[in-house]
Design an enzyme around this catalytic site. Structure first.
Site, PDB file in Angstrom:
ATOM      1  N   SER A  24       0.194  20.034 -41.420  1.00 46.18           N
ATOM      2  CA  SER A  24       1.632  19.728 -41.425  1.00 46.18           C
ATOM      3  C   SER A  24       2.169  19.747 -42.843  1.00 46.18           C
ATOM      4  CB  SER A  24       1.890  18.346 -40.828  1.00 46.18           C
ATOM      5  OG  SER A  24       1.457  18.304 -39.503  1.00 46.18           O
ATOM      6  N   GLU A 108      -2.886   6.558 -38.753  1.00 47.03           N
ATOM      7  CA  GLU A 108      -1.900   7.501 -38.186  1.00 47.03           C
ATOM      8  C   GLU A 108      -1.623   7.172 -36.719  1.00 47.03           C
ATOM      9  OE1 GLU A 108      -2.986  11.670 -38.415  1.00 47.03           O
ATOM     10  OE2 GLU A 108      -1.205  12.292 -37.309  1.00 47.03           O
ATOM     11  N   SER A 233      -6.189  14.305 -29.702  1.00 45.99           N
ATOM     12  CA  SER A 233      -5.569  14.473 -28.381  1.00 45.99           C
ATOM     13  C   SER A 233      -5.789  13.233 -27.491  1.00 45.99           C
ATOM     14  CB  SER A 233      -6.158  15.705 -27.685  1.00 45.99           C
ATOM     15  OG  SER A 233      -7.500  15.459 -27.360  1.00 45.99           O
TER      16      SER A 233
HETATM   17  C1  LIG Z   1       2.279  19.288 -34.580  1.00 46.65           C
HETATM   18  C2  LIG Z   1       0.851  19.193 -35.059  1.00 46.65           C
HETATM   19  C3  LIG Z   1       0.607  18.797 -36.358  1.00 46.65           C
HETATM   20  C4  LIG Z   1      -0.699  18.713 -36.825  1.00 46.65           C
HETATM   21  N1  LIG Z   1      -0.883  18.338 -38.138  1.00 46.65           N
HETATM   22  C5  LIG Z   1      -2.134  18.287 -38.627  1.00 46.65           C
HETATM   23  C6  LIG Z   1      -2.352  17.966 -40.021  1.00 46.65           C
HETATM   24  O1  LIG Z   1      -1.413  17.760 -40.796  1.00 46.65           O
HETATM   25  N2  LIG Z   1      -3.614  17.919 -40.471  1.00 46.65           N
HETATM   26  C7  LIG Z   1      -4.668  18.152 -39.662  1.00 46.65           C
HETATM   27  O2  LIG Z   1      -5.797  18.050 -40.116  1.00 46.65           O
HETATM   28  N3  LIG Z   1      -4.498  18.470 -38.361  1.00 46.65           N
HETATM   29  C8  LIG Z   1      -3.259  18.550 -37.833  1.00 46.65           C
HETATM   30  N4  LIG Z   1      -3.081  18.901 -36.505  1.00 46.65           N
HETATM   31  C9  LIG Z   1      -4.275  19.249 -35.722  1.00 46.65           C
HETATM   32  C10 LIG Z   1      -4.613  18.232 -34.638  1.00 46.65           C
HETATM   33  O3  LIG Z   1      -5.253  17.111 -35.203  1.00 46.65           O
HETATM   34  C11 LIG Z   1      -5.507  18.950 -33.596  1.00 46.65           C
HETATM   35  O4  LIG Z   1      -4.742  20.014 -33.029  1.00 46.65           O
HETATM   36  C12 LIG Z   1      -5.959  17.994 -32.518  1.00 46.65           C
HETATM   37  O5  LIG Z   1      -6.842  17.025 -33.032  1.00 46.65           O
HETATM   38  C13 LIG Z   1      -6.661  18.716 -31.347  1.00 46.65           C
HETATM   39  O6  LIG Z   1      -7.703  19.482 -31.830  1.00 46.65           O
HETATM   40  P1  LIG Z   1      -7.789  21.020 -31.506  1.00 46.65           P
HETATM   41  O7  LIG Z   1      -6.448  21.651 -31.757  1.00 46.65           O
HETATM   42  O8  LIG Z   1      -8.974  21.554 -32.219  1.00 46.65           O
HETATM   43  O9  LIG Z   1      -8.009  21.090 -29.918  1.00 46.65           O
HETATM   44  P2  LIG Z   1      -9.374  21.248 -29.150  1.00 46.65           P
HETATM   45  O10 LIG Z   1     -10.402  20.293 -29.704  1.00 46.65           O
HETATM   46  O11 LIG Z   1      -9.711  22.695 -29.069  1.00 46.65           O
HETATM   47  O12 LIG Z   1      -8.947  20.713 -27.712  1.00 46.65           O
HETATM   48  C14 LIG Z   1      -8.305  21.523 -26.721  1.00 46.65           C
HETATM   49  C15 LIG Z   1      -8.189  20.676 -25.468  1.00 46.65           C
HETATM   50  O13 LIG Z   1      -9.504  20.298 -25.003  1.00 46.65           O
HETATM   51  C16 LIG Z   1      -9.612  18.885 -24.932  1.00 46.65           C
HETATM   52  N5  LIG Z   1     -10.935  18.458 -25.392  1.00 46.65           N
HETATM   53  C17 LIG Z   1     -11.586  18.884 -26.521  1.00 46.65           C
HETATM   54  N6  LIG Z   1     -12.777  18.245 -26.638  1.00 46.65           N
HETATM   55  C18 LIG Z   1     -12.858  17.375 -25.578  1.00 46.65           C
HETATM   56  C19 LIG Z   1     -13.804  16.424 -25.151  1.00 46.65           C
HETATM   57  N7  LIG Z   1     -14.946  16.241 -25.827  1.00 46.65           N
HETATM   58  N8  LIG Z   1     -13.545  15.717 -24.014  1.00 46.65           N
HETATM   59  C20 LIG Z   1     -12.390  15.905 -23.310  1.00 46.65           C
HETATM   60  N9  LIG Z   1     -11.439  16.798 -23.667  1.00 46.65           N
HETATM   61  C21 LIG Z   1     -11.667  17.518 -24.779  1.00 46.65           C
HETATM   62  C22 LIG Z   1      -8.538  18.353 -25.884  1.00 46.65           C
HETATM   63  O14 LIG Z   1      -8.157  17.055 -25.533  1.00 46.65           O
HETATM   64  C23 LIG Z   1      -7.422  19.365 -25.678  1.00 46.65           C
HETATM   65  O15 LIG Z   1      -6.699  19.066 -24.503  1.00 46.65           O
HETATM   66  C24 LIG Z   1      -1.791  19.016 -35.990  1.00 46.65           C
HETATM   67  C25 LIG Z   1      -1.545  19.425 -34.673  1.00 46.65           C
HETATM   68  C26 LIG Z   1      -0.255  19.534 -34.215  1.00 46.65           C
HETATM   69  C27 LIG Z   1      -0.024  19.993 -32.788  1.00 46.65           C
END
Ligand SMILES: Cc1cc2nc3c(=O)[nH]c(=O)nc-3n(C[C@H](O)[C@H](O)[C@H](O)COP(=O)(O)OP(=O)(O)OC[C@H]3O[C@@H](n4cnc5c(N)ncnc54)[C@H](O)[C@@H]3O)c2cc1C
Length: 254
Positions: A24, A108, A233
């Protein structure tokens, strides 16, 4: 965690190589923090360090904006190609990165949202005013949803206050995050419901030439889709509560 930070000869700085997506406001930041692997061969959350890194390093740090469905770019993919970080800018000591990152995420998800709730109350007021203006408030279902949002905002406030000063409950910040993320998403949906057909973007904005002209409520609706993702998430919060607060069996590792 594949981004690495290697101590340079002389030992006063690290060289960082890797990439980080969804950062972000990286396009506006002067500094960012990077969680990087400082212990070669380490696995999972071991051997990580939390580094403060100046962003003004042309050729060594590249920030690529990611376009969102709001039409704007609030977050980015950041590439580190031999970027420098000073040794004294490691927070929590070398190898202590995971602990620092978890404290930060706890903040956070929990305490930081106390201030956010002032904005939530203002947004709820806007939705109430829109419901009065459109006549949607005459619908008992809409009225019930508005009252529910109001009551849940009070619950969130008391719950967030419990996390002030650090809670002994390991699931407290995850509970707080689950409460506000779903609440805010439902508020966005309610905002669109009370406006009815007037909720969409106008015909002048139907071209591909985003960013669209969005008003506050349209922005609320679109951005709140991300609330249940960033900061960890909802599914991950539930796992944390199950394993660390309730002591349920741990999720099998794949
Ligand atoms: C608007 C926005 C701002 C952000 N800003 C930042 C930032 O400034 N800095 C930063 O570091 N990150 C940032 N993020 C990243 C954010 O922290 C991640 O997108 C988030 O933690 C989810 O990880 P992922 O995208 O890798 O999803 P994934 O881990 O690929 O997950 C995809 C889906 O699978 C589910 N899932 C995954 N693993 C499991 C499990 N073990 N059990 C059950 N369900 C599971 C998840 O809940 C989700 O529904 C931002 C994201 C958004 C959308």
């Amino acid at each position: 965690m594949r981004t690495t930070a290697v101590r340079e000869p002389g030992g006063t700085s690290y060289r960082i190589t890797g990439q980080k997506i969804w950062t972000s406001l990286a396009h506006e930041a002067d500094w960012c923090f990077v969680l990087a692997r400082t212990e070669p061969g380490s696995r999972r959350h071991h051997g990580l360090s939390f580094l403060l890194v100046p962003m003004d390093q042309p050729g060594r740090i590249e920030v690529r904006p990611i376009r969102q469905m709001t039409g704007t770019s609030d977050f980015n993919e950041v590439f580190f190609d031999g970027a420098h970080a000073r040794v004294e800018h490691v927070v929590g000591g070398e190898g202590g990165g995971w602990r620092v990152a978890m404290s930060l995420l706890g903040f956070e998800r929990g305490v930081s949202t106390l201030a956010q709730q002032i904005g939530f109350a203002e947004e709820l007021g806007q939705v109430v005013r829109a419901a009065l203006a459109s006549g949607a408030v005459a619908d008992p279902v809409v009225r019930e949803r508005l009252v529910r949002q109001w009551a849940e905002l009070r619950t969130m406030r008391w719950n967030a206050l419990r996390t002030l000063g650090g809670s002994a409950d390991p699931g407290a910040s995850s509970v707080a995050k689950l409460l506000w993320s779903g609440w805010h998403q439902r508020l966005g949906e309610l905002a669109m419901q009370v406006r009815g057909a007037a909720a969409g973007v106008g015909p002048a904005d139907w071209s591909d030439s985003a960013p669209y002209e969005l008003d506050a409520m349209q922005h609320l609706f679109l951005f709140s889709r991300a609330d249940t993702i960033y900061g960890g998430s909802d599914q991950i919060q539930r796992t944390i509560i199950a394993e660390r607060a309730l002591g349920l069996p741990r999720e099998p590792k794949g």
